[in-house]
Scaffold this motif. Structure first.
Motif, PDB file in Angstrom:
ATOM      1  N   ASP A 255      50.655  28.328  64.788  1.00  0.00           N
ATOM      2  CA  ASP A 255      50.617  26.948  64.302  1.00  0.00           C
ATOM      3  C   ASP A 255      50.826  25.939  65.425  1.00  0.00           C
ATOM      4  N   VAL A 256      51.703  26.274  66.366  1.00  0.00           N
ATOM      5  CA  VAL A 256      52.079  25.350  67.423  1.00  0.00           C
ATOM      6  C   VAL A 256      52.209  26.113  68.734  1.00  0.00           C
ATOM      7  N   ILE A 257      51.742  25.503  69.802  1.00  0.00           N
ATOM      8  CA  ILE A 257      51.967  26.025  71.149  1.00  0.00           C
ATOM      9  C   ILE A 257      53.038  25.154  71.782  1.00  0.00           C
ATOM     10  N   LEU A 258      54.050  25.784  72.341  1.00  0.00           N
ATOM     11  CA  LEU A 258      55.068  25.057  73.103  1.00  0.00           C
ATOM     12  C   LEU A 258      54.782  25.328  74.570  1.00  0.00           C
TER      13      LEU A 258
ATOM     14  N   ASP B  81      60.403  13.527  88.155  1.00  0.00           N
ATOM     15  CA  ASP B  81      61.391  13.946  89.154  1.00  0.00           C
ATOM     16  C   ASP B  81      61.164  15.379  89.634  1.00  0.00           C
ATOM     17  N   GLY B  82      60.060  16.006  89.175  1.00  0.00           N
ATOM     18  CA  GLY B  82      59.717  17.356  89.612  1.00  0.00           C
ATOM     19  C   GLY B  82      60.228  18.462  88.704  1.00  0.00           C
ATOM     20  N   MET B  83      61.084  18.132  87.752  1.00  0.00           N
ATOM     21  CA  MET B  83      61.602  19.131  86.837  1.00  0.00           C
ATOM     22  C   MET B  83      60.525  19.496  85.808  1.00  0.00           C
ATOM     23  N   VAL B  84      60.485  20.768  85.399  1.00  0.00           N
ATOM     24  CA  VAL B  84      59.561  21.224  84.368  1.00  0.00           C
ATOM     25  C   VAL B  84      60.378  21.532  83.118  1.00  0.00           C
ATOM     26  N   VAL B  85      59.956  20.971  81.964  1.00  0.00           N
ATOM     27  CA  VAL B  85      60.673  21.217  80.713  1.00  0.00           C
ATOM     28  C   VAL B  85      59.741  21.834  79.676  1.00  0.00           C
ATOM     29  N   PRO B  86      60.191  22.707  78.789  1.00  0.00           N
ATOM     30  CA  PRO B  86      61.487  23.344  78.880  1.00  0.00           C
ATOM     31  C   PRO B  86      61.575  24.411  79.964  1.00  0.00           C
TER      32      PRO B  86
ATOM     33  N   ASN C 258      65.593  18.697  76.845  1.00  0.00           N
ATOM     34  CA  ASN C 258      64.716  19.434  77.761  1.00  0.00           C
ATOM     35  C   ASN C 258      63.403  19.811  77.078  1.00  0.00           C
ATOM     36  N   LEU C 259      62.959  18.950  76.181  1.00  0.00           N
ATOM     37  CA  LEU C 259      61.710  19.163  75.467  1.00  0.00           C
ATOM     38  C   LEU C 259      60.936  17.861  75.509  1.00  0.00           C
ATOM     39  N   ASP C 260      59.634  17.929  75.770  1.00  0.00           N
ATOM     40  CA  ASP C 260      58.801  16.735  75.809  1.00  0.00           C
ATOM     41  C   ASP C 260      57.689  16.906  74.784  1.00  0.00           C
ATOM     42  N   GLY C 261      57.453  15.891  73.970  1.00  0.00           N
ATOM     43  CA  GLY C 261      56.434  15.965  72.927  1.00  0.00           C
ATOM     44  C   GLY C 261      55.052  16.291  73.435  1.00  0.00           C
ATOM     45  N   LEU C 262      54.753  15.968  74.689  1.00  0.00           N
ATOM     46  CA  LEU C 262      53.463  16.300  75.287  1.00  0.00           C
ATOM     47  C   LEU C 262      53.223  17.807  75.283  1.00  0.00           C
ATOM     48  N   GLY C 263      54.286  18.594  75.343  1.00  0.00           N
ATOM     49  CA  GLY C 263      54.165  20.048  75.354  1.00  0.00           C
ATOM     50  C   GLY C 263      54.050  20.690  73.986  1.00  0.00           C
ATOM     51  N   LEU C 264      54.119  19.899  72.919  1.00  0.00           N
ATOM     52  CA  LEU C 264      53.981  20.423  71.556  1.00  0.00           C
ATOM     53  C   LEU C 264      52.541  20.223  71.098  1.00  0.00           C
ATOM     54  N   ILE C 265      51.757  21.280  71.173  1.00  0.00           N
ATOM     55  CA  ILE C 265      50.343  21.240  70.818  1.00  0.00           C
ATOM     56  C   ILE C 265      50.222  21.932  69.460  1.00  0.00           C
TER      57      ILE C 265
ATOM     58  N   GLU D 169      54.152  29.550  69.425  1.00  0.00           N
ATOM     59  CA  GLU D 169      53.877  30.451  70.544  1.00  0.00           C
ATOM     60  C   GLU D 169      54.255  29.747  71.847  1.00  0.00           C
ATOM     61  N   ARG D 170      55.102  30.382  72.621  1.00  0.00           N
ATOM     62  CA  ARG D 170      55.566  29.812  73.893  1.00  0.00           C
ATOM     63  C   ARG D 170      54.572  30.143  74.985  1.00  0.00           C
ATOM     64  N   ARG D 171      54.122  29.138  75.715  1.00  0.00           N
ATOM     65  CA  ARG D 171      53.220  29.313  76.856  1.00  0.00           C
ATOM     66  C   ARG D 171      53.839  28.621  78.061  1.00  0.00           C
ATOM     67  N   HIS D 172      54.117  29.387  79.099  1.00  0.00           N
ATOM     68  CA  HIS D 172      54.691  28.821  80.324  1.00  0.00           C
ATOM     69  C   HIS D 172      53.563  28.299  81.211  1.00  0.00           C
ATOM     70  N   ILE D 173      52.912  27.272  80.712  1.00  0.00           N
ATOM     71  CA  ILE D 173      51.793  26.629  81.393  1.00  0.00           C
ATOM     72  C   ILE D 173      52.057  25.129  81.355  1.00  0.00           C
ATOM     73  N   VAL D 174      51.942  24.467  82.490  1.00  0.00           N
ATOM     74  CA  VAL D 174      52.150  23.017  82.541  1.00  0.00           C
ATOM     75  C   VAL D 174      50.881  22.321  82.057  1.00  0.00           C
ATOM     76  N   VAL D 175      50.999  21.558  80.959  1.00  0.00           N
ATOM     77  CA  VAL D 175      49.838  20.896  80.376  1.00  0.00           C
ATOM     78  C   VAL D 175      49.737  19.419  80.723  1.00  0.00           C
ATOM     79  N   GLY D 176      50.773  18.879  81.371  1.00  0.00           N
ATOM     80  CA  GLY D 176      50.714  17.471  81.726  1.00  0.00           C
ATOM     81  C   GLY D 176      51.972  17.001  82.412  1.00  0.00           C
ATOM     82  N   ARG D 177      51.953  15.693  82.729  1.00  0.00           N
ATOM     83  CA  ARG D 177      53.084  15.066  83.409  1.00  0.00           C
ATOM     84  C   ARG D 177      53.579  13.891  82.595  1.00  0.00           C
ATOM     85  N   HIS D 178      54.890  13.835  82.450  1.00  0.00           N
ATOM     86  CA  HIS D 178      55.543  12.667  81.836  1.00  0.00           C
ATOM     87  C   HIS D 178      55.853  11.709  82.965  1.00  0.00           C
TER      88      HIS D 178
END
Length: 135
Positions: free
Chosen positions: A56-59, A66-71, A80-87, A121-130
């Protein structure tokens, strides 16, 4: 795109209305972008690759200014969660609409998705920048 505004509610008005637009629902997936976000098309394509129909959702991960990747490798948590990462598949919008009334809408939506039993489903892939530094 809403033509009236601003609503001064961190985008909650637009997000909560998304499930009412047929053209949004017909697309299959939705991702939330703010005006200070940048979407990485290669990352988004990689995150969507080989996703099962039951998901249903990819996280995914988001790069902060600042260079940090969340989560990242951490468990999702408030701060440590950004809405951009909730697909999300648009089908979840009928069951779990975007919450309003709190700045941390992305976290509250994630909690509601978990509480509703949505398959995330957790995906350790950077999909964008805040674009701004997280508090």
């Amino acid at each position: 795109t809403l033509t009236e505004g601003p609503h001064d509610d961190w985008g909650h008005t637009a997000r909560s209305l998304a499930g009412t637009f047929k053209e949004v629902l017909a697309r299959g997936w939705i991702i939330w972008l703010d005006d200070d976000n940048e979407l990485f098309s290669e990352g988004l394509s990689a995150a969507l690759a080989s996703v099962s129909e039951e998901t249903d959702v990819i996280l995914a991960d988001v790069l902060l200014s600042d260079g940090m990747v969340v989560p990242g490798r951490s468990e999702p948590a408030l701060g440590n969660l950004d809405g951009l990462g909730l697909i999300a598949r648009t089908r979840v919008l009928a069951d779990v609409p975007w919450p309003t009334g709190a700045y941390e809408g992305d976290w509250h939506w994630y909690e509601a998705l978990v509480g509703a039993g949505k398959k995330i489903e957790r995906r350790h892939i950077v999909v964008g920048r805040h674009g701004t530094t997280h508090p």
